[in-house]
Scaffold this motif. Structure first.
Motif, short mmCIF file in Angstrom:
data_model
loop_
_atom_site.label_atom_id
_atom_site.label_comp_id
_atom_site.label_asym_id
_atom_site.label_seq_id
_atom_site.Cartn_x
_atom_site.Cartn_y
_atom_site.Cartn_z
N PHE A 408 0.89 -1.23 -0.06
CA PHE A 408 -0.09 0.07 0.01
C PHE A 408 0.82 1.33 -0.02
O PHE A 408 1.76 1.45 0.76
CB PHE A 408 -0.86 0.08 1.26
CG PHE A 408 -1.79 -0.97 1.42
CD1 PHE A 408 -2.75 -1.66 0.41
CD2 PHE A 408 -1.56 -1.99 2.69
CE1 PHE A 408 -3.61 -2.69 0.58
CE2 PHE A 408 -2.54 -3.09 2.83
CZ PHE A 408 -3.45 -3.30 1.68
N GLY A 409 0.62 2.17 -0.82
CA GLY A 409 1.43 3.26 -0.92
C GLY A 409 1.01 4.57 -1.34
O GLY A 409 0.03 4.39 -2.14
N GLY A 410 1.31 5.76 -0.75
CA GLY A 410 0.76 7.01 -1.16
C GLY A 410 1.76 7.98 -1.71
O GLY A 410 2.93 7.67 -1.50
N ARG A 411 1.33 9.28 -1.73
CA ARG A 411 2.50 10.23 -2.15
C ARG A 411 2.42 11.08 -0.82
O ARG A 411 1.47 11.73 -0.29
CB ARG A 411 1.66 11.05 -3.30
CG ARG A 411 2.53 11.81 -4.09
CD ARG A 411 1.81 12.49 -5.12
NE ARG A 411 1.84 11.85 -6.42
CZ ARG A 411 2.69 11.92 -7.31
NH1 ARG A 411 3.65 12.98 -7.37
NH2 ARG A 411 2.81 11.26 -8.48
N ARG A 412 3.53 10.59 0.25
CA ARG A 412 3.44 11.63 1.28
C ARG A 412 4.76 12.44 1.44
O ARG A 412 5.78 11.54 1.48
CB ARG A 412 3.39 10.78 2.61
CG ARG A 412 1.82 10.16 2.69
CD ARG A 412 0.87 11.29 3.05
NE ARG A 412 1.02 11.89 4.10
CZ ARG A 412 0.75 11.56 5.59
NH1 ARG A 412 -0.02 10.66 5.69
NH2 ARG A 412 0.94 12.71 6.61
N GLY A 413 4.88 13.49 1.51
CA GLY A 413 6.17 14.27 1.46
C GLY A 413 6.71 14.09 2.92
O GLY A 413 8.04 14.16 3.11
N ALA A 414 6.07 13.63 3.73
CA ALA A 414 6.60 13.30 5.38
C ALA A 414 5.88 12.28 6.04
O ALA A 414 5.09 11.68 5.19
CB ALA A 414 6.43 14.83 6.03
N VAL A 415 6.30 12.06 7.10
CA VAL A 415 5.72 11.27 8.07
C VAL A 415 5.92 9.66 7.54
O VAL A 415 6.57 8.88 8.41
CB VAL A 415 4.29 11.32 8.39
CG1 VAL A 415 3.87 10.22 9.44
CG2 VAL A 415 4.06 12.66 8.99
N VAL A 416 5.59 9.37 6.31
CA VAL A 416 5.80 7.85 6.22
C VAL A 416 6.92 7.28 5.74
O VAL A 416 7.35 7.85 4.73
CB VAL A 416 4.34 7.32 5.10
CG1 VAL A 416 4.45 6.14 4.72
CG2 VAL A 416 3.07 7.89 5.62
N PRO A 417 7.43 6.24 6.30
CA PRO A 417 8.86 5.85 6.11
C PRO A 417 8.76 5.20 4.33
O PRO A 417 7.70 4.93 4.09
CB PRO A 417 9.27 5.00 6.96
CG PRO A 417 7.93 4.54 7.48
CD PRO A 417 7.01 5.66 7.32
N LEU A 418 9.86 4.64 4.07
CA LEU A 418 10.20 4.27 2.65
C LEU A 418 9.34 3.12 2.59
O LEU A 418 8.72 2.64 1.69
CB LEU A 418 11.70 4.08 2.43
CG LEU A 418 12.12 3.41 1.21
CD1 LEU A 418 11.62 4.24 0.03
CD2 LEU A 418 13.46 2.93 1.09
N VAL A 419 9.51 2.16 3.78
CA VAL A 419 8.75 0.80 3.55
C VAL A 419 8.76 0.21 5.07
O VAL A 419 9.77 0.66 6.06
CB VAL A 419 9.57 -0.29 2.87
CG1 VAL A 419 10.87 -0.35 3.28
CG2 VAL A 419 8.91 -1.47 2.79
N VAL A 420 7.66 -0.26 5.50
CA VAL A 420 7.25 -0.73 6.66
C VAL A 420 6.40 -1.97 6.66
O VAL A 420 5.59 -1.97 5.70
CB VAL A 420 6.60 0.29 7.61
CG1 VAL A 420 5.12 0.74 6.97
CG2 VAL A 420 6.46 -0.53 9.01
N GLU A 421 6.85 -2.99 7.24
CA GLU A 421 6.17 -4.41 7.15
C GLU A 421 5.08 -4.59 8.30
O GLU A 421 5.38 -4.18 9.45
CB GLU A 421 7.20 -5.49 7.19
CG GLU A 421 6.70 -6.88 6.92
CD GLU A 421 7.61 -8.10 7.28
OE1 GLU A 421 7.92 -8.57 6.25
OE2 GLU A 421 7.78 -8.26 8.54
N ALA A 422 3.82 -4.91 7.72
CA ALA A 422 2.77 -5.13 8.69
C ALA A 422 3.07 -6.52 9.74
O ALA A 422 3.46 -7.19 9.33
CB ALA A 422 1.41 -5.25 8.10
#
Ligand code: GTP
Ligand code: SPV
Ligand code: MN
Length: 599
Positions: A408-422
């Motif tokens: 799942f991915g969006g366009r976020r300039g901040a906050v959300v890291p490159l990748v995270v595993e649930a």
């Protein structure tokens, strides 16, 4: 052509009575039909043939300036009960809507031909595929549907005398009086006259006034996402706004990965990625839509219901997406691009040096320094998938491909890291439910503003978004945990303090895919954080990248303050689901809030 399916024939006759076309044409899907239709469009001045030495059998179209993207504020879910459409859809009473639209449809095809397009979403006969019939008065829609879906007699044969099909009724909403000259892009320019309407209970689509993309090619968003999402809910499968790719590591054992990104956020790019890591191979299954059903092995098997790519042109180049560029060399349709002096197409960032001059998407003289963009930001190409040089050999396998991971991915300039595993399926569904993205030109709206877009389905879910997320949670209970795809949250769009992209992206996204494959195979390290498992800096392959250590640190940092700032917005969004807010998502949010000391 004799039509053995009585209900289908009767429906077409009824629509013809209402729309009053001059002629009715049943599409057989042949190459001759495509050529004939292009001939009609060329004679009308709508299809501009490109230089056959540069781009054989390719045509450029220019839309009306009022008709350039999906119109979300004119998109309706007309379920019987308002509550079934939910807080993220426009609802209208189905009976009232039918009355209003019928008034528009009366006589709307005068002076035009009514085309009947029987199409299959998915390989004909596949247990995951589904049939639809689109009625339209637009030959542009016919040629696009030829590329994007499987059209014609084969579909009618599959339908037999009594098969079920989704009914799509489309008109550009521009009747012609006798002798009236046609426009090169007929449509109804008045936004308040455009309707993209869905009747989920009766599996019907009524579309009026627009001839562009997802508004008019009804197999795509209207059928394969909005109507199919309702069918999927009822039947226990998934219809999603996802690309599907095949990634083969040097060891040789391939994995299939699906990824949900909002419109114009990189699905086509990722699906055709040219890896920068030696020995890794990526092949394409699909770039926009993914239907997944459980196979006999208890895994989710996915098909691409489409046969073409309706891709964003601006930004596509030999640097950003060489495999898309190689797909566009022949047999394609281009819409709203620049026409160059040598009769080729061009768009912003296609080449480093723009052509010296050209004709822009509005048909006006254009030069690179004139202050206007040459191509519309939502200019698109329609390209046959079989021409993609990295299309996977199994892309039409009726059984589908088993999915190992979903991103799942969006366009976020901040906050959300490159990748995270649930941590788990339900945690992953939570991450998908809080996806946010800065808006793009793919739909009318304020470009750049952040909106929550669960699983990239906000504009495409045909029912209540709370029920949709509950359906996802339920899917996770239908098989053993080790057979479910692993879920990941990714973000290629993180920016530095001076507004640069921190991550090189594009072909280098293979580095993230590599980490994911190694996680699946139990070979890569991760750090537990309240939002899930982040790569340890050494577990992400950055060899040969020249990525500054502080950039890598920022990309893989759990930004506690940023997440604290997001919590109340997420809470507000989830609260809008009312009594259909799934308890598990409430618990996931409460747990995150507790761990980071928010709320
Ligand atoms: P729809 O067809 O609208 O559903 O969208 P899509 O998700 O297929 O969009 P597409 O792949 O065409 O997205 C293109 C946009 O994403 C362009 O603005 C690209 O520059 C941008 N993009 C894609 N991949 C990357 C990446 O890895 N990094 C950055 N920074 N931008 C990217
Ligand atoms: C999108 O907007 O997500 C698209 C293009 O894929 S359209 O088919 O026009 O909806
Ligand atoms: Mn899309």
């Amino acid at each position: 052509m004799t039509i053995r399916h009585n209900r289908l024939r009767a429906w077409v006759e009824e629509i013809a009575r209402i729309c009053e076309p001059d002629r009715v044409h049943w599409c057989n899907g042949s190459r001759e039909e495509y050529a004939e239709m292009i001939g009609t469009l060329q004679a009308a001045g709508s299809a501009i043939p490109l230089n056959p030495a540069l781009r054989p059998n390719c045509y450029l179209f220019r839309s009306d300036p009022s008709d350039v993207a999906r119109v979300e504020e004119r998109t309706f879910i007309c379920s019987r009960h308002r509550d079934d459409a939910g807080p993220t859809n426009n609802w209208a009473d189905p009976e009232q809507m039918r009355r209003d639209m019928l008034a528009s449809y009366r006589g709307c095809m005068r002076g035009r031909t009514l085309y009947v397009i029987p199409y299959s979403m998915g390989p004909i006969g596949s247990p995951i595929a589904n049939i639809g019939v689109e009625i339209t008065d637009s030959p542009y829609v016919v040629v696009n549907m030829h590329i994007m879906t499987r059209v014609g007699s084969r579909v009618l044969d599959q339908l037999g005398e009594d098969g079920e099909f989704v009914r799509g009724w489309h008109s550009v909403g521009a009747p012609l009086s006798p002798g009236q000259p046609d426009s090169t892009w007929p449509c109804n320019p008045d936004l308040s006259k455009k309707y993209i309407t869905h009747f989920p209970e009766t599996r019907e689509i009524w579309s009026y006034g627009s001839g562009y993309g997802g508004n008019a090619l009804l197999g795509k968003k209207c059928h394969a996402l909005r109507i199919a999402s309702v069918q999927a809910r009822d039947e226990g499968w998934l219809a999603e706004h996802m690309l599907i790719l095949k990634v083969t590591p040097p060891s040789g054992r391939p994995h299939y990965i699906a990824a949900a990104f909002p419109s114009a956020c990189g699905k086509t790019n990722l699906a055709m990625l040219e890896p920068t890591l030696p020995g890794w191979k990526v092949e394409t299954i699909g770039d926009d839509i993914c239907w997944m059903k459980f196979g006999p092995d208890g895994r989710l098997h996915a098909i691409n219901p489409e046969t073409g790519f309706f891709g964003v042109a601006p930004g596509t180049s030999m640097r950003s997406n060489p495999n898309a560029m190689r797909t566009l060399r022949r047999d394609c349709i281009f819409t709203n691009c620049v026409l160059t002096p040598d009769n080729d197409v061009w768009w912003e960032d296609m080449t480093e040096t723009p052509p010296p001059r050209g004709i822009d998407w509005q048909g006006k003289e254009w030069t690179p320094d004139c202050g206007r963009k040459g191509a519309h930001p939502n200019a698109r190409f329609t390209a046959p998938a079989r021409l993609c040089p990295v299309i996977a050999p199994e892309w039409e396998d009726p059984a589908g491909v088993p999915i190992s991971a979903i991103l799942f991915g969006g366009r976020r300039g901040a906050v959300v890291p490159l990748v995270v595993e649930a941590r788990s399926w339900s945690h992953g569904v939570f991450l998908g439910s809080i996806m946010g993205s800065e808006m793009t030109a793919a739909a009318f709206g304020k470009v750049g503003t952040l909106r929550r877009d669960p699983m990239a389905m906000l504009p495409f879910c045909g029912y209540h978004i709370g029920d949709y997320l509950a359906h996802w949670l339920r899917i996770g209970t239908r098989t053993s945990a080790d057979r479910l795809p692993r879920l990941y949250f990714v973000n290629w769009f993180r920016r530095s303090a001076d507004n640069r992209f921190l991550w090189p992206g594009f072909g280098d996204n293979i580095r993230v895919l590599k980490w994911i494959v190694e996680r699946i195979e139990g070979r890569a390290n991760a750090t537990e954080t309240p939002i899930g498992r982040l790569p340890t800096p050494e577990s992400l392959d950055t060899s040969g990248l020249n990525l500054p250590a502080e950039d890598l640190h920022e990309l893989l940092r759990f930004d506690v303050d940023g997440w604290r700032g997001d919590i109340s917005d997420i809470e507000k969004f989830h609260a809008s689901f009312g009594d259909r807010r799934p308890a598990q998502l409430r618990e996931e949010l409460a747990m995150l809030a507790r761990e980071i000391g928010a709320l």
